[in-house]
Design a protein around this motif. Structure first.
Motif, PDB file in Angstrom:
ATOM      1  N   LYS A 127       1.744   6.667  -6.844  1.00  0.00           N
ATOM      2  CA  LYS A 127       0.602   7.469  -7.282  1.00  0.00           C
ATOM      3  C   LYS A 127       0.670   8.907  -6.772  1.00  0.00           C
ATOM      4  CE  LYS A 127      -2.424   3.390  -7.277  1.00  0.00           C
ATOM      5  NZ  LYS A 127      -2.748   3.359  -8.702  1.00  0.00           N
ATOM      6  N   GLY A 128       1.765   9.235  -6.062  1.00  0.00           N
ATOM      7  CA  GLY A 128       1.912  10.582  -5.542  1.00  0.00           C
ATOM      8  C   GLY A 128       1.049  10.870  -4.328  1.00  0.00           C
ATOM      9  N   LEU A 129       0.618   9.840  -3.616  1.00  0.00           N
ATOM     10  CA  LEU A 129      -0.252  10.010  -2.451  1.00  0.00           C
ATOM     11  C   LEU A 129       0.502   9.895  -1.132  1.00  0.00           C
ATOM     12  CD1 LEU A 129      -3.247   7.770  -3.640  1.00  0.00           C
ATOM     13  CD2 LEU A 129      -2.915  10.225  -4.005  1.00  0.00           C
ATOM     14  N   ALA A 130       1.701   9.320  -1.151  1.00  0.00           N
ATOM     15  CA  ALA A 130       2.473   9.097   0.074  1.00  0.00           C
ATOM     16  C   ALA A 130       3.212  10.380   0.462  1.00  0.00           C
ATOM     17  CB  ALA A 130       3.457   7.952  -0.118  1.00  0.00           C
ATOM     18  N   GLY A 140       8.672   1.119  10.035  1.00  0.00           N
ATOM     19  CA  GLY A 140       8.922  -0.244   9.588  1.00  0.00           C
ATOM     20  C   GLY A 140       7.858  -0.778   8.660  1.00  0.00           C
ATOM     21  N   GLN A 141       6.804   0.025   8.413  1.00  0.00           N
ATOM     22  CA  GLN A 141       5.692  -0.398   7.543  1.00  0.00           C
ATOM     23  C   GLN A 141       5.077  -1.707   8.036  1.00  0.00           C
ATOM     24  OE1 GLN A 141       6.715  -0.125   3.322  1.00  0.00           O
ATOM     25  NE2 GLN A 141       8.239   1.446   3.808  1.00  0.00           N
ATOM     26  N   HIS A 142       4.970  -1.816   9.357  1.00  0.00           N
ATOM     27  CA  HIS A 142       4.392  -3.015   9.964  1.00  0.00           C
ATOM     28  C   HIS A 142       2.910  -2.845  10.288  1.00  0.00           C
ATOM     29  CE1 HIS A 142       8.623  -4.235  11.674  1.00  0.00           C
ATOM     30  NE2 HIS A 142       8.536  -4.320  10.364  1.00  0.00           N
ATOM     31  N   HIS A 143       2.417  -1.592  10.252  1.00  0.00           N
ATOM     32  CA  HIS A 143       1.066  -1.337  10.721  1.00  0.00           C
ATOM     33  C   HIS A 143       0.522  -0.083  10.044  1.00  0.00           C
ATOM     34  CE1 HIS A 143      -2.297  -1.701  13.420  1.00  0.00           C
ATOM     35  NE2 HIS A 143      -2.082  -0.521  13.973  1.00  0.00           N
ATOM     36  N   VAL A 188       0.842  -1.203   0.000  1.00  0.00           N
ATOM     37  CA  VAL A 188       0.000   0.000   0.000  1.00  0.00           C
ATOM     38  C   VAL A 188       0.877   1.254   0.000  1.00  0.00           C
ATOM     39  CG1 VAL A 188      -1.688   1.318   1.341  1.00  0.00           C
ATOM     40  CG2 VAL A 188      -1.947  -1.162   1.108  1.00  0.00           C
ATOM     41  N   TRP A 189       1.919   1.260   0.842  1.00  0.00           N
ATOM     42  CA  TRP A 189       2.800   2.432   0.912  1.00  0.00           C
ATOM     43  C   TRP A 189       3.541   2.634  -0.409  1.00  0.00           C
ATOM     44  CZ3 TRP A 189       3.461   6.754   3.426  1.00  0.00           C
ATOM     45  CH2 TRP A 189       4.679   7.452   3.319  1.00  0.00           C
TER      46      TRP A 189
END
Length: 356
Positions: free
Chosen positions: A284-287, A304-307, A277-278
């Motif tokens: 898409k230029g949304l982060a 950590g992109q864990h949650h 997702v990230w």
């Protein structure tokens, strides 16, 4: 194959007629042993350790770099090379820990593909036995000429290469599965790991569906759909009786469901996996890694992109979030942007048609 070695599953036998050359018999035998060793490594969940039979054939100049057969010129050297290869296959297979067989759930599907490759090779050999069949030398001895055995050696190399590619795919699948477990399973944001505080679960989920007012904005819908789920708790392990249930770590599924219910249906490559997702949001230029830009309606991705969760309020330097799979429930949290542990936020698209 050593009879003392237990096997995950037995690879079908490969048979050639007696009049086949010793070289072809040796290659067929070594091919089956290599495939059996691959299958056993698959069953042990270690496909990356499987032997690279095709490389051994190339190293011994039995096939070329395109897996095509090379006509053998020195019988003794070829037979010796094949014996060494078979010994290597046996040693590799005996080194597999049979106590771990069956540890990977998709091994059966991969084995089915391997079995098809073996059966196809046997079919090619059988076809050669029927037509053109054996030649006969002046003494009456039957044999297969090079015009027959050359393609059969290539067929062996092709079958082995097919199996090795399937093993590489299985190794990738296993790693992806492990990454999913390690990276998408959320920590509990109640802990100091993310630097937040939590509101206690004082009441269970209401059981009522949320129907947004006719004049509700997209942000109001996000806040409403998320808040309506507060109190949802797991039944068993990673199972919730809600539409975002995936029987796995479900924080990303929850967040993307909230957005979709609110009219934001982004085409994520994997809506259930936080790193995907990230990464997609960045493409898409949304982060946005600048947490000072966080606002209600955003998704927030933790360190950590864990949650992942949904931002429902901003008050000065703090944000309030609602997160799925937080302590095995949908919970509300508050974080100080200066002290929290974040990767960044994902802003809703400027335009929010059914598909973005």
């Amino acid at each position: 194959m050593s009879p003392t070695v237990d096997h995950y599953r037995i690879v079908p036998e490969l048979t050639v007629p007696d009049y086949a050359s010793d070289t072809l018999k040796g290659i067929v035998s070594a091919t089956r042993k290599a495939i059996q060793a691959n299958v056993d490594n698959l069953g042990a969940g270690t496909p990356a350790r499987a032997p690279k039979f095709v490389k051994l054939l190339r190293d011994n100049k039995l096939i070329d770099d395109k897996n095509q057969s090379i006509a053998t010129t020195n019988h003794n050297e070829t037979v010796s090379a094949l014996r060494d290869i078979e010994a290597s296959m046996d040693a590799n297979d005996e080194g597999v820990d049979s106590s771990t067989y069956g540890t990977y759930s998709v091994a059966g599907d991969t084995y089915d593909d391997i079995e098809r490759a073996v059966n196809q090779l046997q079919g090619t050999i059988n076809d050669a036995m029927k037509a053109p069949g054996p030649s006969v030398d002046p003494t009456g001895k039957q044999y297969w000429p090079e015009s027959v055995e050359g393609p059969l050696r290539t067929a062996c190399a092709t079958a082995a290469a097919t199996v090795e590619q399937r093993m590489r795919d299985a190794a990738t699948d296993i790693q992806r599965h492990a990454d999913h477990i390690n990276n998408s399973a959320p920590d509990n944001p109640i802990s100091s790991g993310y630097g937040g505080t939590t509101a206690p679960l004082t009441t269970p989920w209401s059981g009522h569906s949320y129907v947004p007012p006719a004049d509700a904005s997209t942000i109001d819908k996000i806040k409403g759909f998320a808040a309506n789920e507060l109190g949802v708790t797991e039944i068993g392990t990673n199972h919730v009786n809600r539409p975002y249930n995936i029987d796995d770590a479900w924080c990303a599924s929850f967040a993307t469901w909230v957005w979709k219910q609110s009219g934001i249906d982004v085409d994520w490559s994997n809506k259930n996996y936080v790193p995907s997702v990230w990464s997609d949001a960045a493409g898409k230029g949304l982060a946005d890694s600048d947490m000072s830009s966080a606002r209600p309606g955003d998704m927030v991705v933790f360190g950590g992109q864990h949650h992942i969760g949904v931002v429902v309020a901003r008050n000065g330097n703090t944000i309030t979030t609602i997160e799925g799979n937080s302590g095995d429930a949908v919970r509300q949290h508050t974080y100080n942007l200066a002290s929290g542990n974040f990767t960044g936020v994902i802003h809703p698209p400027a335009k929010t048609p059914a598909n973005v």
